[in-house]
Structures are given as structure tokens and as C-alpha cells.
Design a protein around this motif. Structure first.
Motif, mmCIF file in Angstrom:
data_model
loop_
_atom_site.group_PDB
_atom_site.id
_atom_site.type_symbol
_atom_site.label_atom_id
_atom_site.label_comp_id
_atom_site.label_asym_id
_atom_site.label_seq_id
_atom_site.Cartn_x
_atom_site.Cartn_y
_atom_site.Cartn_z
ATOM 1 N N ASP A 131 -0.027 34.384 47.787
ATOM 2 C CA ASP A 131 -0.243 33.872 46.434
ATOM 3 C C ASP A 131 -1.622 34.274 45.916
ATOM 4 N N PHE A 132 -2.644 34.102 46.748
ATOM 5 C CA PHE A 132 -3.997 34.486 46.339
ATOM 6 C C PHE A 132 -4.074 35.987 46.114
ATOM 7 N N ALA A 133 -3.476 36.751 47.020
ATOM 8 C CA ALA A 133 -3.510 38.208 46.889
ATOM 9 C C ALA A 133 -2.826 38.657 45.603
ATOM 10 N N ALA A 134 -1.684 38.042 45.285
ATOM 11 C CA ALA A 134 -0.975 38.402 44.049
ATOM 12 C C ALA A 134 -1.820 38.078 42.824
ATOM 13 N N ALA A 135 -2.505 36.937 42.854
ATOM 14 C CA ALA A 135 -3.369 36.559 41.735
ATOM 15 C C ALA A 135 -4.511 37.561 41.576
ATOM 16 N N LEU A 136 -5.123 37.954 42.699
ATOM 17 C CA LEU A 136 -6.242 38.906 42.646
ATOM 18 C C LEU A 136 -5.767 40.272 42.149
ATOM 19 N N ILE A 137 -4.603 40.705 42.605
ATOM 20 C CA ILE A 137 -4.056 41.989 42.170
ATOM 21 C C ILE A 137 -3.783 41.970 40.668
ATOM 22 N N ILE A 185 -15.436 37.186 45.273
ATOM 23 C CA ILE A 185 -14.393 36.154 45.367
ATOM 24 C C ILE A 185 -13.448 36.470 46.523
ATOM 25 N N ALA A 186 -13.068 37.741 46.660
ATOM 26 C CA ALA A 186 -12.167 38.139 47.747
ATOM 27 C C ALA A 186 -12.833 37.931 49.107
ATOM 28 N N TYR A 187 -14.110 38.301 49.215
ATOM 29 C CA TYR A 187 -14.816 38.171 50.493
ATOM 30 C C TYR A 187 -14.967 36.698 50.878
ATOM 31 N N ARG A 188 -15.310 35.839 49.917
ATOM 32 C CA ARG A 188 -15.441 34.398 50.185
ATOM 33 C C ARG A 188 -14.123 33.811 50.669
ATOM 34 N N HIS A 394 -4.254 30.322 41.610
ATOM 35 C CA HIS A 394 -5.348 31.039 42.280
ATOM 36 C C HIS A 394 -6.117 31.946 41.318
ATOM 37 N N VAL A 395 -5.725 31.964 40.061
ATOM 38 C CA VAL A 395 -6.347 32.867 39.093
ATOM 39 C C VAL A 395 -7.669 32.313 38.568
ATOM 40 N N PHE A 396 -7.908 31.013 38.746
ATOM 41 C CA PHE A 396 -9.029 30.354 38.057
ATOM 42 C C PHE A 396 -10.376 31.029 38.326
ATOM 43 N N LYS A 397 -10.724 31.262 39.601
ATOM 44 C CA LYS A 397 -12.044 31.837 39.908
ATOM 45 C C LYS A 397 -12.219 33.239 39.320
ATOM 46 N N PRO A 398 -11.254 34.152 39.515
ATOM 47 C CA PRO A 398 -11.395 35.464 38.857
ATOM 48 C C PRO A 398 -11.448 35.348 37.335
ATOM 49 N N TRP A 399 -10.682 34.401 36.786
ATOM 50 C CA TRP A 399 -10.684 34.185 35.334
ATOM 51 C C TRP A 399 -12.072 33.757 34.851
ATOM 52 N N VAL A 400 -12.709 32.871 35.595
ATOM 53 C CA VAL A 400 -14.061 32.427 35.222
ATOM 54 C C VAL A 400 -15.025 33.610 35.226
ATOM 55 N N TRP A 401 -14.939 34.448 36.244
ATOM 56 C CA TRP A 401 -15.839 35.595 36.314
ATOM 57 C C TRP A 401 -15.592 36.558 35.151
ATOM 58 N N MET A 402 -14.344 36.819 34.817
ATOM 59 C CA MET A 402 -14.045 37.698 33.691
ATOM 60 C C MET A 402 -14.586 37.108 32.389
ATOM 61 N N THR A 403 -14.514 35.793 32.259
ATOM 62 C CA THR A 403 -15.053 35.143 31.058
ATOM 63 C C THR A 403 -16.565 35.303 30.987
ATOM 64 N N ILE A 404 -17.240 35.211 32.132
ATOM 65 C CA ILE A 404 -18.695 35.426 32.164
ATOM 66 C C ILE A 404 -19.031 36.855 31.731
ATOM 67 N N VAL A 405 -18.275 37.830 32.246
ATOM 68 C CA VAL A 405 -18.498 39.217 31.852
ATOM 69 C C VAL A 405 -18.240 39.395 30.359
ATOM 70 N N LEU A 406 -17.214 38.732 29.844
ATOM 71 C CA LEU A 406 -16.922 38.782 28.409
ATOM 72 C C LEU A 406 -18.126 38.324 27.592
#
Length: 427
Positions: A131-137, A185-188, A394-406
């Protein structure tokens, strides 16, 4: 005009596909205004009568041919040899492979599907959290909307008469800025995930060399696309045609995996994807023409000029609006409907059109992984054969990072403008 706006909102709320919403609303306007029905057909044709729009079906087909001809798999194999020896290696490979494919296909959904299909068996075999891997992909796959040759950048450029080459260059640094956060995020996750995430193989320079040689023809596609455009050898539209020819040649004669059956399937899928996109472009073009004649853009611009005097407040409002719409609308619809309205307003605040266009597209990329719609997440979940809700949480953390980059690229325009300026596309 407010009556027809209400009609469009009611149809959208009722779950009517966006093409029918735009088409039926335009039809209602024409009938009520006693205009000839042939006007609709004319506007539909005019909306599609663009040489640059031909890049969309060609880039879509090139991406599908990469998968059918074995180009995508070789890129994944090279990524495995490059970083397969680190903790959480498959997660890192997914990010690297998705980024590499983004520089060739321009389609977020296609990249997500290709990487998921190749990596899912190995993810399950090693005991990773699927599930996490699919979200990250899915999040990594959205980089194809930002990194050239992005179909979204092509579309927003065509709709608003902007240089596609400038937009392509403007999307590179924002896309690459996403990578460090995804790696972290992936390494953590891998560090906390258990022994199955530890590297199962040592770094092998020989394997790296072999996979690089095998993947070199595939990587050549990105070199041809960007090198040809930046070198002035051909236009983005011509580059898309060259990309199709190159993918055909490599898949059929170098890797020899492109069979007639796979070729037929790729053409059918490309035709279906193209039809879905271009019919929406035609309907949106007609709808935009009607609201422009009704003076809606001028009314919106006047409201902003009266109520919002600070450019930073304007940018914040636009980001909130686009992120909210991204939760319930397709990225194509957002670009087609809102960019012609918002871009002139952005110019009145002194913003550069290339910078603002990249901000709009970046918002659309985030919308692809934002529930309840989350198109990229849905694709990854389907290929992983997992429930959508299990993946999307599992999308929340990557989503937060993308929002910061935005926010970074929104309020530091030079990040998007430096490469187009260095290449001479803008002053």
C-alpha cells in the motif's frame, strides 16, 4: 450567464462527465440566445485546429510504445542496479524510474502504471508494504505532469499561446525539487519497516554497466526530445513524432519486444486516451469562448483588482482554489477552464506567464494524488490489486512535501524562470 453557470454546477454535482457538462451548457446558451447551431460545430473545430495539439497523441503513443517495446523495463533494471543496494531499495527505484520515465512519456498515469506493473511482483516477494509503495509510486508518477515533455505543459501552452519550449524548461527544477523529499520519506519508512527493507544485494559495478548499456537506447529518447527542442532542430510537436518513430525502432529492432499484438494494443490505447483528451479540449474551447463573450473574465479580474491588492494574497488564493478543485475535478478540466481566466489576472499583478503556468500545472499534479478523486492513486491501487482507501491513506506525507515545494516555487519565481531565461526563451 449566471443561470447557465448554475446549470453547469448542478450537472457537475450530479456526477455528469465534464465533457457533457460543458457541451450541454454551451448548447443551452446557443439555443437561448437564438444562435445558429452550426456555431457549436465551428467552435469545436476551431478548438482542435492547432498544430501544437498534435503533440498530445504522439507523446501518449510514445509512452505506450516504451512500455510495449521494453524501454520502460530496461530503465527500471538500470535503476535497480544503480540504487538497489540501499535500504528500501525498491522504493528508491520506483522514484528514480518514475522520474526517468517522466522525462520521456509526459503522462503521469502511464508512468504510474508502467512502474507499478514492473515492480509490484518484486515488492510482494520481498515483503514490502504494498500500500505504501503504491502510494509512493503514484506520487512519483505525477512528476510527468511537471517534468518535460509534460502533456499538461503542452496543453496550457496551447490554450494560452505560450512557448512550449519555455514551459518545458520551467518545469525541470520544480519537478526535481520533489525528489529529495520523496527519497527521505521512503528511507524513513524503510528504516522503521523491518528487516525486509534492508538491502539484499551488494553494489555490483559490472551489473550497473551492463544495465546502463542495455538502457542506453531507452535513455536516448529523452536526449532526442529535449536536445532536439533546445537545439532548435524541431518543434515540440515534431519532437513528439520523432519520439514515436524512435520508440518504434528501438522496441522492434533493438530490443525486439514490440510484437504486432503489442503494437496494435498500444495504438488502440493511444487512440482512446487521445479521444478522451481532445473531445474535452474541444468542449472546453467552446465553453471558454461563450464565457469570454459574456464578459466573465473581466468580471473576475475586476473583483480581484477591487478586493485583492497584494500579489502574495492572490497567489495564495489561487493555490487554495486549484488544490480544492483538484480534489473533485480532472486536471485537464482545470487547465482548460480556469487557466484562460486566471492567467490575464496574474499578468495584471505583474507575474510572469511561464511562472504562473507552472504553478497551475503543479497544482494539477498534486490533485492527481488528492482524494477523493486521486486518479494516479487509483491507477497504482488497481495495478497493485489493493483497495483505494488502503493506498490513499499513505499519500499524506508525500502530499505535504509536494505542497511545500508548490509554495516554494509559487513565491520564488526564479526557480521556474532561470532555465528558460538562460536558454533565451524569455528576457
Amino acid at each position: 450567464m449566471s443561470l447557465f453557470g448554475s446549470l453547469a454546477l448542478v450537472l457537475l454535482a450530479g456526477g455528469v462527465p465534464i465533457f457533457f457538462v460543458l457541451g450541454l451548457t454551451a448548447l443551452a446558451v446557443v439555443i437561448m440566445a437564438d444562435l445558429p447551431l452550426v456555431l457549436l460545430a465551428h467552435r469545436f473545430y476551431s478548438g482542435l485546429n492547432s498544430f501544437t495539439l498534435m503533440a498530445i497523441p504522439f507523446f501518449i503513443l510514445a509512452g505506450l510504445l516504451m512500455d510495449a517495446g521494453g524501454l520502460s523495463r530496461r530503465i527500471v533494471d538500470f535503476s535497480m542496479a544503480l540504487i538497489g543496494w540501499v535500504t528500501g531499495s525498491l522504493l528508491m527505484v520506483a522514484i528514480v524510474a518514475a522520474t526517468a520515465l517522466a522525462a520521456m512519456s509526459g503522462s503521469g498515469s502511464a508512468d504510474t502504471a508502467a512502474v507499478s506493473a514492473v515492480l509490484q511482483p518484486e515488492l510482494r516477494k520481498r515483503g514490502y508494504n504494498v500500500d505504501f509503495a503504491a502510494a509512493l509510486i503514484s506520487v512519483a508518477g505525477t512528476l510527468a505532469q511537471i517534468i518535460p515533455p509534460s502533456l499538461m505543459l503542452v496543453l496550457i501552452g496551447v490554450i494560452n499561446n505560450q512557448s512550449i519550449g519555455a514551459l518545458f524548461l520551467a518545469g525541470i527544477l520544480p519537478g526535481l525539487l520533489v525528489l529529495p523529499g520523496l527519497f527521505f520519506i521512503a528511507y524513513r519508512h524503510a528504516i522503521k519497516g523491518g528487516p525486509q527493507y534492508r538491502a539484499s544485494e551488494a553494489f555490483d559495478l559490472g551489473r550497473l554497466g551492463r544495465t546502463f548499456v542495455a538502457a542506453t537506447p531507452a535513455f536516448g529518447l529523452a536526449v532526442i526530445i529535449m536536445g532536439g527542442i533546445l537545439g532548435g532542430i524541431f518543434t515540440p510537436t515534431e519532437a513528439s513524432g520523432v519520439a514515436v518513430g524512435y520508440a518504434l525502432f528501438v522496441g522492434a529492432f533493438i530490443y525486439r519486444e514490440l510484437t504486432w499484438k503489442r503494437l496494435h494494443k498500444a495504438f488502440v490505447q493511444a487512440s482512446a486516451f487521445t479521444a478522451g483528451i481532445l473531445i474535452l479540449v474541444a468542449a472546453a474551447s467552446t465553453f471558454n469562448w461563450l464565457i469570454a463573450n459574456a464578459g466573465v473574465p473581466e468580471q473576475v479580474e475586476q473583483w480581484f483588482a477591487t478586493n485583492i491588492t497584494n500579489v502574495f494574497a492572490f497567489l495564495l488564493i489561487v493555490n487554495l482554489l486549484l488544490m480544492g478543485l483538484g480534489m473533485v475535478m480532472e486536471s485537464l478540466a482545470i487547465i482548460l477552464l480556469l487557466s484562460p481566466i486566471l492567467l490575464p489576472i496574474a499578468l495584471s499583478y505583474g507575474l510572469h506567464p511561464v511562472h504562473f503556468s507552472v504553478v497551475v500545472v503543479f497544482n494539477c499534479a498534486i490533485g492527481m494524488v488528492t482524494p477523493p478523486l486521486g486518479g494516479a492513486v487509483f491507477v497504482a491501487a488497481t495495478i497493485a490489486q489493493r483497495p483505494f482507501l488502503s493506498v490513499v491513506r499513505h499519500v499524506f506525507k508525500p502530499w505535504v512535501w509536494m505542497t511545500i515545494v508548490l509554495l516554494i516555487i509559487t513565491f520564488i519565481p526564479e526557480i521556474t524562470l532561470i532555465l528558460p531565461r538562460m536558454a533565451g526563451y524569455i528576457d
